[in-house]
Design a protein around this motif. Structure first.
Motif, mmCIF file in Angstrom:
data_model
loop_
_atom_site.group_PDB
_atom_site.id
_atom_site.type_symbol
_atom_site.label_atom_id
_atom_site.label_comp_id
_atom_site.label_asym_id
_atom_site.label_seq_id
_atom_site.Cartn_x
_atom_site.Cartn_y
_atom_site.Cartn_z
ATOM 1 N N LYS A 1 89.517 -95.775 -19.931
ATOM 2 C CA LYS A 1 89.612 -97.176 -19.505
ATOM 3 C C LYS A 1 88.581 -97.502 -18.424
ATOM 4 N N THR A 2 88.409 -96.613 -17.435
ATOM 5 C CA THR A 2 87.539 -96.913 -16.295
ATOM 6 C C THR A 2 86.114 -96.410 -16.480
ATOM 7 N N ASN A 3 85.926 -95.397 -17.293
ATOM 8 C CA ASN A 3 84.622 -94.794 -17.596
ATOM 9 C C ASN A 3 84.002 -94.030 -16.426
ATOM 10 N N ARG A 4 84.780 -93.811 -15.365
ATOM 11 C CA ARG A 4 84.263 -93.087 -14.198
ATOM 12 C C ARG A 4 85.404 -92.318 -13.550
ATOM 13 N N MET A 5 85.068 -91.181 -12.918
ATOM 14 C CA MET A 5 86.120 -90.374 -12.310
ATOM 15 C C MET A 5 85.622 -89.668 -11.062
ATOM 16 N N VAL A 6 86.500 -89.637 -10.063
ATOM 17 C CA VAL A 6 86.293 -88.834 -8.861
ATOM 18 C C VAL A 6 87.570 -88.024 -8.669
ATOM 19 N N PHE A 7 87.429 -86.722 -8.488
ATOM 20 C CA PHE A 7 88.581 -85.844 -8.276
ATOM 21 C C PHE A 7 88.560 -85.377 -6.827
ATOM 22 N N ILE A 8 89.701 -85.505 -6.144
ATOM 23 C CA ILE A 8 89.785 -85.174 -4.726
ATOM 24 C C ILE A 8 90.848 -84.109 -4.533
ATOM 25 N N GLU A 9 90.480 -82.998 -3.912
ATOM 26 C CA GLU A 9 91.467 -81.972 -3.571
ATOM 27 C C GLU A 9 91.037 -81.223 -2.326
ATOM 28 N N GLU A 10 92.015 -80.607 -1.680
ATOM 29 C CA GLU A 10 91.770 -79.930 -0.414
ATOM 30 C C GLU A 10 91.221 -78.517 -0.601
ATOM 31 N N SER A 11 91.265 -77.996 -1.807
ATOM 32 C CA SER A 11 90.817 -76.624 -2.057
ATOM 33 C C SER A 11 89.304 -76.493 -1.928
ATOM 34 N N ILE B 1 80.966 -87.062 -13.318
ATOM 35 C CA ILE B 1 82.178 -86.921 -12.511
ATOM 36 C C ILE B 1 81.789 -86.326 -11.160
ATOM 37 N N ILE B 2 82.434 -86.798 -10.116
ATOM 38 C CA ILE B 2 82.222 -86.230 -8.780
ATOM 39 C C ILE B 2 83.499 -85.559 -8.318
ATOM 40 N N ARG B 3 83.354 -84.361 -7.770
ATOM 41 C CA ARG B 3 84.480 -83.652 -7.163
ATOM 42 C C ARG B 3 84.316 -83.693 -5.654
ATOM 43 N N ILE B 4 85.392 -84.037 -4.959
ATOM 44 C CA ILE B 4 85.400 -83.966 -3.502
ATOM 45 C C ILE B 4 86.385 -82.866 -3.133
ATOM 46 N N THR B 5 85.887 -81.828 -2.487
ATOM 47 C CA THR B 5 86.721 -80.702 -2.084
ATOM 48 C C THR B 5 86.471 -80.417 -0.610
ATOM 49 N N SER B 6 87.186 -79.429 -0.112
ATOM 50 C CA SER B 6 86.888 -78.971 1.244
ATOM 51 C C SER B 6 85.527 -78.301 1.241
ATOM 52 N N ALA B 7 84.922 -78.232 2.414
ATOM 53 C CA ALA B 7 83.639 -77.544 2.533
ATOM 54 C C ALA B 7 83.821 -76.081 2.146
ATOM 55 N N ASP B 8 82.794 -75.501 1.600
ATOM 56 C CA ASP B 8 82.851 -74.113 1.123
ATOM 57 C C ASP B 8 82.665 -73.145 2.291
ATOM 58 N N VAL B 9 83.550 -73.281 3.272
ATOM 59 C CA VAL B 9 83.537 -72.439 4.475
ATOM 60 C C VAL B 9 84.982 -72.152 4.870
ATOM 61 N N PRO B 10 85.235 -71.089 5.644
ATOM 62 C CA PRO B 10 86.591 -70.921 6.179
ATOM 63 C C PRO B 10 86.935 -72.131 7.043
ATOM 64 N N LEU B 11 88.196 -72.572 6.985
ATOM 65 C CA LEU B 11 88.595 -73.750 7.747
ATOM 66 C C LEU B 11 88.424 -73.487 9.238
#
Length: 192
Positions: free
Chosen positions: A117-127, A153-163
């Motif tokens: 329906k929207t033709n676009r996607m962004v996935f957001i997670e804390e991992s 598609i764009i994924r938004i995740t935590s930075a690839d570093v120890p928190l």
């Protein structure tokens, strides 16, 4: 990590209402179910009926209808996504928000139907980005709905570093509404 184990079901509620309904379903499920919760959400308030109700495991919830972009998340990140969707609405951008509610099994159909329906996607997670739920879901969407996508598609995740421990660095490492808004504008080709 748990969602990678065959035979396990993994639920991740984003609000008190879903927490009760998913917990009740987890208790009666004949299979092993892992109930993931964030201690940062223990103070969250919301309507929770006293009567019995169950939320089926493996069924996503469309938290907000939209037409311009699909935002997918689960757990406490849904609050970040909803805040971003509110800000985007102020700019005239209609975001559909999907809360997976469980990460094994995953309700791919709800996500794919929204993307159609929207033709676009962004996935957001804390991992972290490697081996994340976002990786799996975005693969499935591009496999089964590629012809519907008008942008990568764009994924938004935590930075690839120890928190980190410093609060300013934590703010930089975790997903936030500003990053979601920037990604949405990127998939809509508005960042020029």
């Amino acid at each position: 990590w748990y969602a990678n184990c065959p035979g396990l079901k993994v639920v991740v509620p984003s609000n008190p209402y879903d927490a009760k309904g998913l917990l009740k379903s987890a208790i009666i499920d004949p299979d092993p179910v892992i109930f993931m919760e964030s201690e940062q959400m223990y103070g969250d308030k919301g309507h929770v009926p006293e009567e019995e109700y169950y939320i089926p495991i493996g069924v996503a919830d469309i938290k907000r209808l939209g037409s311009d972009v699909t935002l997918v998340s689960f757990g406490k990140m849904v609050k970040v996504v909803m805040a971003a969707a509110d800000l985007l609405a102020n700019e005239g951008i209609s975001a559909e928000v999907i809360d997976l509610r469980s990460v094994r099994p995953i309700d791919y159909d709800t996500v794919i139907n929204s993307v159609k329906k929207t033709n676009r996607m962004v996935f957001i997670e804390e991992s972290w980005p490697l081996g994340s739920i976002a990786t799996e879901v975005t693969f499935k969407v591009q496999k089964d709905a590629f012809d519907y996508l008008d942008a990568p598609i764009i994924r938004i995740t935590s930075a690839d570093v120890p928190l980190p421990y410093a609060s300013t660095l934590i703010q930089e490492a975790l997903p936030n509404a500003e990053r979601v808004i920037k990604a949405v504008k990127e998939v809509l080709y508005l960042n020029k």
